[in-house]
Design a protein around this motif. Structure first.
Motif, PDB file in Angstrom:
ATOM      1  N   SER A   3       0.541  -1.334  -0.118  1.00  0.00           N
ATOM      2  CA  SER A   3       0.243   0.324  -0.159  1.00  0.00           C
ATOM      3  C   SER A   3       1.073   1.313   0.211  1.00  0.00           C
ATOM      4  O   SER A   3       2.405   1.254   0.091  1.00  0.00           O
ATOM      5  CB  SER A   3      -1.230  -0.157   1.576  1.00  0.00           C
ATOM      6  N   TYR A   4       0.294   2.418  -0.481  1.00  0.00           N
ATOM      7  CA  TYR A   4       1.040   2.925  -0.581  1.00  0.00           C
ATOM      8  C   TYR A   4       0.173   4.562   0.245  1.00  0.00           C
ATOM      9  O   TYR A   4      -0.718   4.585   0.050  1.00  0.00           O
ATOM     10  CB  TYR A   4       1.440   3.979  -2.227  1.00  0.00           C
ATOM     11  N   THR A   5       1.418   5.592   0.702  1.00  0.00           N
ATOM     12  CA  THR A   5       0.707   6.664   1.145  1.00  0.00           C
ATOM     13  C   THR A   5       1.428   7.736   1.001  1.00  0.00           C
ATOM     14  O   THR A   5       3.307   7.806   0.801  1.00  0.00           O
ATOM     15  CB  THR A   5       0.587   6.464   2.826  1.00  0.00           C
ATOM     16  N   TRP A   6       1.753   8.991   1.378  1.00  0.00           N
ATOM     17  CA  TRP A   6       2.200  10.106   1.254  1.00  0.00           C
ATOM     18  C   TRP A   6       2.263  10.925   2.015  1.00  0.00           C
ATOM     19  O   TRP A   6       1.346  10.915   3.379  1.00  0.00           O
ATOM     20  CB  TRP A   6       1.968  10.720  -0.302  1.00  0.00           C
ATOM     21  N   ILE A   7       3.990  11.323   2.539  1.00  0.00           N
ATOM     22  CA  ILE A   7       3.210  12.501   3.612  1.00  0.00           C
ATOM     23  C   ILE A   7       4.186  13.371   2.745  1.00  0.00           C
ATOM     24  O   ILE A   7       4.687  13.396   2.022  1.00  0.00           O
ATOM     25  CB  ILE A   7       4.327  12.166   4.363  1.00  0.00           C
ATOM     26  N   PHE A   8       3.493  14.798   3.355  1.00  0.00           N
ATOM     27  CA  PHE A   8       3.817  16.207   3.176  1.00  0.00           C
ATOM     28  C   PHE A   8       4.314  17.111   4.191  1.00  0.00           C
ATOM     29  O   PHE A   8       3.229  17.230   4.755  1.00  0.00           O
ATOM     30  CB  PHE A   8       2.335  16.857   2.264  1.00  0.00           C
ATOM     31  N   ASN A   9       5.002  17.610   3.844  1.00  0.00           N
ATOM     32  CA  ASN A   9       5.286  18.362   4.826  1.00  0.00           C
ATOM     33  C   ASN A   9       6.202  17.985   6.254  1.00  0.00           C
ATOM     34  O   ASN A   9       5.418  18.108   7.212  1.00  0.00           O
ATOM     35  CB  ASN A   9       5.141  19.679   4.817  1.00  0.00           C
ATOM     36  N   ASN A  10       6.222  16.832   6.050  1.00  0.00           N
ATOM     37  CA  ASN A  10       5.979  15.182   7.675  1.00  0.00           C
ATOM     38  C   ASN A  10       4.724  15.337   7.934  1.00  0.00           C
ATOM     39  O   ASN A  10       4.884  14.422   8.623  1.00  0.00           O
ATOM     40  CB  ASN A  10       7.409  16.429   9.197  1.00  0.00           C
ATOM     41  N   ASN A  11       3.736  15.063   7.416  1.00  0.00           N
ATOM     42  CA  ASN A  11       2.457  15.013   7.919  1.00  0.00           C
ATOM     43  C   ASN A  11       1.933  13.592   6.195  1.00  0.00           C
ATOM     44  O   ASN A  11       1.748  14.395   5.339  1.00  0.00           O
ATOM     45  CB  ASN A  11       1.647  16.285   8.562  1.00  0.00           C
ATOM     46  N   THR A  12       0.951  13.265   7.225  1.00  0.00           N
ATOM     47  CA  THR A  12       0.152  12.381   6.597  1.00  0.00           C
ATOM     48  C   THR A  12      -0.843  12.673   5.510  1.00  0.00           C
ATOM     49  O   THR A  12      -0.847  13.305   6.280  1.00  0.00           O
ATOM     50  CB  THR A  12      -0.271  11.036   7.220  1.00  0.00           C
ATOM     51  N   LEU A  13      -0.145  12.835   4.572  1.00  0.00           N
ATOM     52  CA  LEU A  13      -1.577  13.527   3.570  1.00  0.00           C
ATOM     53  C   LEU A  13      -3.003  12.714   2.945  1.00  0.00           C
ATOM     54  O   LEU A  13      -2.477  11.327   2.970  1.00  0.00           O
ATOM     55  CB  LEU A  13      -0.880  13.225   2.257  1.00  0.00           C
ATOM     56  N   TYR A  43       6.942  16.436  -0.908  1.00  0.00           N
ATOM     57  CA  TYR A  43       6.403  15.035  -0.881  1.00  0.00           C
ATOM     58  C   TYR A  43       7.264  13.708  -0.417  1.00  0.00           C
ATOM     59  O   TYR A  43       8.181  13.564  -1.182  1.00  0.00           O
ATOM     60  CB  TYR A  43       5.648  15.019  -2.054  1.00  0.00           C
ATOM     61  N   THR A  44       6.939  12.626   0.225  1.00  0.00           N
ATOM     62  CA  THR A  44       7.601  11.227   0.519  1.00  0.00           C
ATOM     63  C   THR A  44       6.489  10.364   0.689  1.00  0.00           C
ATOM     64  O   THR A  44       5.378  10.938   1.384  1.00  0.00           O
ATOM     65  CB  THR A  44       7.928  11.196   2.003  1.00  0.00           C
ATOM     66  N   CYS A  45       6.763   9.279  -0.351  1.00  0.00           N
ATOM     67  CA  CYS A  45       6.271   8.790  -1.059  1.00  0.00           C
ATOM     68  C   CYS A  45       6.320   7.151   0.264  1.00  0.00           C
ATOM     69  O   CYS A  45       7.647   6.891   0.457  1.00  0.00           O
ATOM     70  CB  CYS A  45       6.173   8.324  -1.794  1.00  0.00           C
ATOM     71  N   VAL A  46       5.834   6.515   1.001  1.00  0.00           N
ATOM     72  CA  VAL A  46       6.059   5.231   1.970  1.00  0.00           C
ATOM     73  C   VAL A  46       5.128   4.064   1.230  1.00  0.00           C
ATOM     74  O   VAL A  46       3.715   4.446   1.757  1.00  0.00           O
ATOM     75  CB  VAL A  46       5.312   6.207   3.340  1.00  0.00           C
ATOM     76  N   VAL A  47       6.224   3.093   1.246  1.00  0.00           N
ATOM     77  CA  VAL A  47       5.504   2.139   1.636  1.00  0.00           C
ATOM     78  C   VAL A  47       5.680   1.056   1.839  1.00  0.00           C
ATOM     79  O   VAL A  47       6.217   0.870   2.643  1.00  0.00           O
ATOM     80  CB  VAL A  47       6.340   1.571  -0.641  1.00  0.00           C
ATOM     81  N   THR A  48       4.174   0.103   2.190  1.00  0.00           N
ATOM     82  CA  THR A  48       4.088  -0.440   3.183  1.00  0.00           C
ATOM     83  C   THR A  48       3.877  -2.303   2.536  1.00  0.00           C
ATOM     84  O   THR A  48       2.590  -1.849   1.876  1.00  0.00           O
ATOM     85  CB  THR A  48       3.061  -0.317   4.441  1.00  0.00           C
TER      86      THR A  48
END
Length: 103
Positions: A3-13, A43-48
């Motif tokens: 699953s993919y999540t994005w972090i925007f300025n150190n906060n979950t988007l 923006y930072t992508c987090v893959v889980t």
């Protein structure tokens, strides 16, 4: 199990609540329709991987606004990446992603 999540300025988007932004759970790509000044940031992508119970964070990617009005690499178009044939069992659900890119 990815699953993919994005972090925007150190906060979950939380894009599920936002009609301007969409995260493809097929590719992990983040799409933003009609970029606004409030979208500028990092923006930072987090893959889980839920089965392995592990996450990996990609490098931060900055988003800035162009002041010259130039569109950049994307001209208006419909982006479709469907497989040639999609199979589904009767009574099951199938999710297809189709969205527009451009101005």
């Amino acid at each position: 199990g990815l699953s993919y999540t994005w972090i925007f300025n150190n906060n979950t988007l939380y894009v599920q609540e936002d009609s301007r932004r969409f995260v493809s759970q097929e590719t992990g790509n983040l799409y933003i329709a009609k970029v606004e000044p409030s979208d500028v940031g990092s923006y930072t992508c987090v893959v889980t991987n839920s089965k392995a119970e592990q996450s990996a964070r990609g490098p931060p990617t900055p988003l800035t606004l162009r002041s010259d009005g130039v569109m950049g690499e994307y001209e208006p178009k419909i982006e479709v990446r469907f497989p040639e044939t999609t199979y589904a069992a009767k009574g099951s659900s199938v999710k297809l992603e189709c969205f527009a890119l451009g101005k």
